[in-house]
Write a protein that holds these residues in place. Sequence first.
Motif, PDB file in Angstrom:
ATOM      1  N   CYS A  46      11.575 -52.264 104.509  1.00 50.90           N
ATOM      2  CA  CYS A  46      11.245 -53.681 104.639  1.00 50.90           C
ATOM      3  C   CYS A  46      12.016 -54.492 103.596  1.00 50.90           C
ATOM      4  N   SER A  47      11.998 -55.806 103.746  1.00 53.97           N
ATOM      5  CA  SER A  47      12.728 -56.670 102.819  1.00 53.97           C
ATOM      6  C   SER A  47      12.121 -56.662 101.421  1.00 53.97           C
ATOM      7  N   LYS A  48      10.844 -56.275 101.324  1.00 53.25           N
ATOM      8  CA  LYS A  48      10.175 -56.159 100.034  1.00 53.25           C
ATOM      9  C   LYS A  48       9.704 -54.726  99.851  1.00 53.25           C
ATOM     10  N   SER A  49       9.937 -54.174  98.670  1.00 52.33           N
ATOM     11  CA  SER A  49       9.580 -52.772  98.439  1.00 52.33           C
ATOM     12  C   SER A  49       8.077 -52.545  98.542  1.00 52.33           C
ATOM     13  N   VAL A  50       7.277 -53.564  98.214  1.00 51.53           N
ATOM     14  CA  VAL A  50       5.827 -53.402  98.309  1.00 51.53           C
ATOM     15  C   VAL A  50       5.420 -53.203  99.768  1.00 51.53           C
ATOM     16  N   ASN A  51       6.074 -53.921 100.693  1.00 54.59           N
ATOM     17  CA  ASN A  51       5.767 -53.742 102.114  1.00 54.59           C
ATOM     18  C   ASN A  51       6.228 -52.383 102.610  1.00 54.59           C
ATOM     19  N   THR A  52       7.365 -51.918 102.093  1.00 58.54           N
ATOM     20  CA  THR A  52       7.846 -50.582 102.459  1.00 58.54           C
ATOM     21  C   THR A  52       6.842 -49.525 102.045  1.00 58.54           C
ATOM     22  N   MET A  53       6.303 -49.665 100.839  1.00 62.12           N
ATOM     23  CA  MET A  53       5.343 -48.681 100.342  1.00 62.12           C
ATOM     24  C   MET A  53       4.062 -48.707 101.164  1.00 62.12           C
ATOM     25  N   ILE A  54       3.573 -49.907 101.485  1.00 61.78           N
ATOM     26  CA  ILE A  54       2.347 -50.015 102.277  1.00 61.78           C
ATOM     27  C   ILE A  54       2.554 -49.413 103.663  1.00 61.78           C
ATOM     28  N   GLU A  55       3.696 -49.730 104.298  1.00 64.08           N
ATOM     29  CA  GLU A  55       3.990 -49.173 105.618  1.00 64.08           C
ATOM     30  C   GLU A  55       4.069 -47.640 105.562  1.00 64.08           C
ATOM     31  N   ALA A  56       4.674 -47.128 104.492  1.00 62.63           N
ATOM     32  CA  ALA A  56       4.792 -45.674 104.337  1.00 62.63           C
ATOM     33  C   ALA A  56       3.424 -45.033 104.173  1.00 62.63           C
ATOM     34  N   LEU A  57       2.554 -45.673 103.402  1.00 57.45           N
ATOM     35  CA  LEU A  57       1.208 -45.139 103.200  1.00 57.45           C
ATOM     36  C   LEU A  57       0.406 -45.154 104.492  1.00 57.45           C
ATOM     37  N   VAL A  58       0.566 -46.200 105.299  1.00 53.08           N
ATOM     38  CA  VAL A  58      -0.109 -46.250 106.608  1.00 53.08           C
ATOM     39  C   VAL A  58       0.361 -45.087 107.471  1.00 53.08           C
ATOM     40  N   GLU A  59       1.665 -44.810 107.428  1.00 47.26           N
ATOM     41  CA  GLU A  59       2.220 -43.703 108.208  1.00 47.26           C
ATOM     42  C   GLU A  59       1.691 -42.352 107.710  1.00 47.26           C
ATOM     43  N   ILE A  60       1.557 -42.210 106.400  1.00 44.58           N
ATOM     44  CA  ILE A  60       1.026 -40.966 105.829  1.00 44.58           C
ATOM     45  C   ILE A  60      -0.411 -40.736 106.283  1.00 44.58           C
ATOM     46  N   GLY A  61      -1.205 -41.800 106.318  1.00 46.73           N
ATOM     47  CA  GLY A  61      -2.568 -41.685 106.829  1.00 46.73           C
ATOM     48  C   GLY A  61      -3.627 -41.697 105.749  1.00 46.73           C
ATOM     49  N   ALA A  62      -4.679 -42.491 105.971  1.00 45.60           N
ATOM     50  CA  ALA A  62      -5.742 -42.649 104.978  1.00 45.60           C
ATOM     51  C   ALA A  62      -6.487 -41.352 104.698  1.00 45.60           C
ATOM     52  N   GLU A  63      -6.498 -40.432 105.662  1.00 47.00           N
ATOM     53  CA  GLU A  63      -7.236 -39.188 105.453  1.00 47.00           C
ATOM     54  C   GLU A  63      -6.644 -38.352 104.314  1.00 47.00           C
ATOM     55  N   ARG A  64      -5.395 -38.651 103.926  1.00 49.10           N
ATOM     56  CA  ARG A  64      -4.756 -37.909 102.838  1.00 49.10           C
ATOM     57  C   ARG A  64      -4.849 -38.628 101.494  1.00 49.10           C
ATOM     58  N   PHE A  65      -5.289 -39.866 101.492  1.00 49.08           N
ATOM     59  CA  PHE A  65      -5.327 -40.639 100.250  1.00 49.08           C
ATOM     60  C   PHE A  65      -6.175 -39.976  99.159  1.00 49.08           C
ATOM     61  N   PRO A  66      -7.342 -39.378  99.487  1.00 47.16           N
ATOM     62  CA  PRO A  66      -8.144 -38.760  98.419  1.00 47.16           C
ATOM     63  C   PRO A  66      -7.418 -37.641  97.673  1.00 47.16           C
ATOM     64  N   SER A  67      -6.384 -37.069  98.288  1.00 44.53           N
ATOM     65  CA  SER A  67      -5.651 -35.973  97.644  1.00 44.53           C
ATOM     66  C   SER A  67      -4.547 -36.469  96.721  1.00 44.53           C
ATOM     67  N   LEU A  97       6.175 -43.044  95.285  1.00 45.55           N
ATOM     68  CA  LEU A  97       6.292 -42.404  96.596  1.00 45.55           C
ATOM     69  C   LEU A  97       6.889 -40.999  96.475  1.00 45.55           C
ATOM     70  N   ARG A  98       7.782 -40.831  95.533  1.00 44.07           N
ATOM     71  CA  ARG A  98       8.354 -39.500  95.301  1.00 44.07           C
ATOM     72  C   ARG A  98       7.267 -38.518  94.869  1.00 44.07           C
ATOM     73  N   SER A  99       6.400 -38.973  93.962  1.00 43.11           N
ATOM     74  CA  SER A  99       5.303 -38.132  93.490  1.00 43.11           C
ATOM     75  C   SER A  99       4.318 -37.837  94.628  1.00 43.11           C
ATOM     76  N   ILE A 100       4.001 -38.852  95.438  1.00 43.39           N
ATOM     77  CA  ILE A 100       3.089 -38.659  96.569  1.00 43.39           C
ATOM     78  C   ILE A 100       3.655 -37.639  97.545  1.00 43.39           C
ATOM     79  N   SER A 101       4.951 -37.760  97.825  1.00 41.30           N
ATOM     80  CA  SER A 101       5.600 -36.808  98.729  1.00 41.30           C
ATOM     81  C   SER A 101       5.498 -35.379  98.205  1.00 41.30           C
ATOM     82  N   GLN A 102       5.677 -35.214  96.890  1.00 39.43           N
ATOM     83  CA  GLN A 102       5.598 -33.884  96.282  1.00 39.43           C
ATOM     84  C   GLN A 102       4.171 -33.353  96.303  1.00 39.43           C
ATOM     85  N   GLN A 103       3.209 -34.220  95.975  1.00 38.24           N
ATOM     86  CA  GLN A 103       1.807 -33.789  95.937  1.00 38.24           C
ATOM     87  C   GLN A 103       1.315 -33.338  97.305  1.00 38.24           C
TER      88      GLN A 103
END
Length: 221
Positions: free
Chosen positions: A27-48, A93-99
Amino acid sequence: MEVERLRQRAKKKLLRVTFPDGKVICCSKSVNTMIEALVEIGAERFPSIEMTMCHLPLLSKTIYPQYKEWMKPICDGWYLNTQADTETRYMQLRSISQQLSLGLVLEMGVGFEVQAASTTEKKQRTRDRLVVRFADGECFDSVRASETYLGTIKKLGVETIMRKHIPWGNYDLITSTQQTKYQVQIGDNRWVTVPTTTKDKARVLKVISAMLHIKIEVTCL
């Protein structure tokens, strides 16, 4: 004066995320890119995700009063503390991907093709729902099919399902350790596979229902 003009012309760095299935988010803003990526990852994984910002969890289901202007909604009641720059979001996001063993390809630079926020895709996800009704009247009907899926499995009984050794791919549906990136933790030393499509989630629940001889009504919306 010339130096100042050069600074004004300097292009801001963009953040680009590529998922293993080829999906690209930029996205044009990195904050929107991160939010979109997190939506794609899925809320069920957020607690981890184990990560903090300003000594508080990066992702939260509550808005921190002292950082409320930076708390942006993601999905399913979750918020992201966005008090960061592009470089920091890249590292987060790099850390999230690794975790989570997601295998994301993360890039930071200029000249990337920018996408608009995927409003249409989000609406499609909202409509892609799973509804499960039990004979006792209890109904699981979350906005996200994954939450309905996990809630149903918990009610049916994690340990009971695990003892049935229901296969999914090369492993049992529920295992004592994480075997694939498609598994989420559902209890102490218990990991359950979450199929990627709503139809597959429904199919798994119907199989479990049949094997446990528990009648449930499973509907895809």
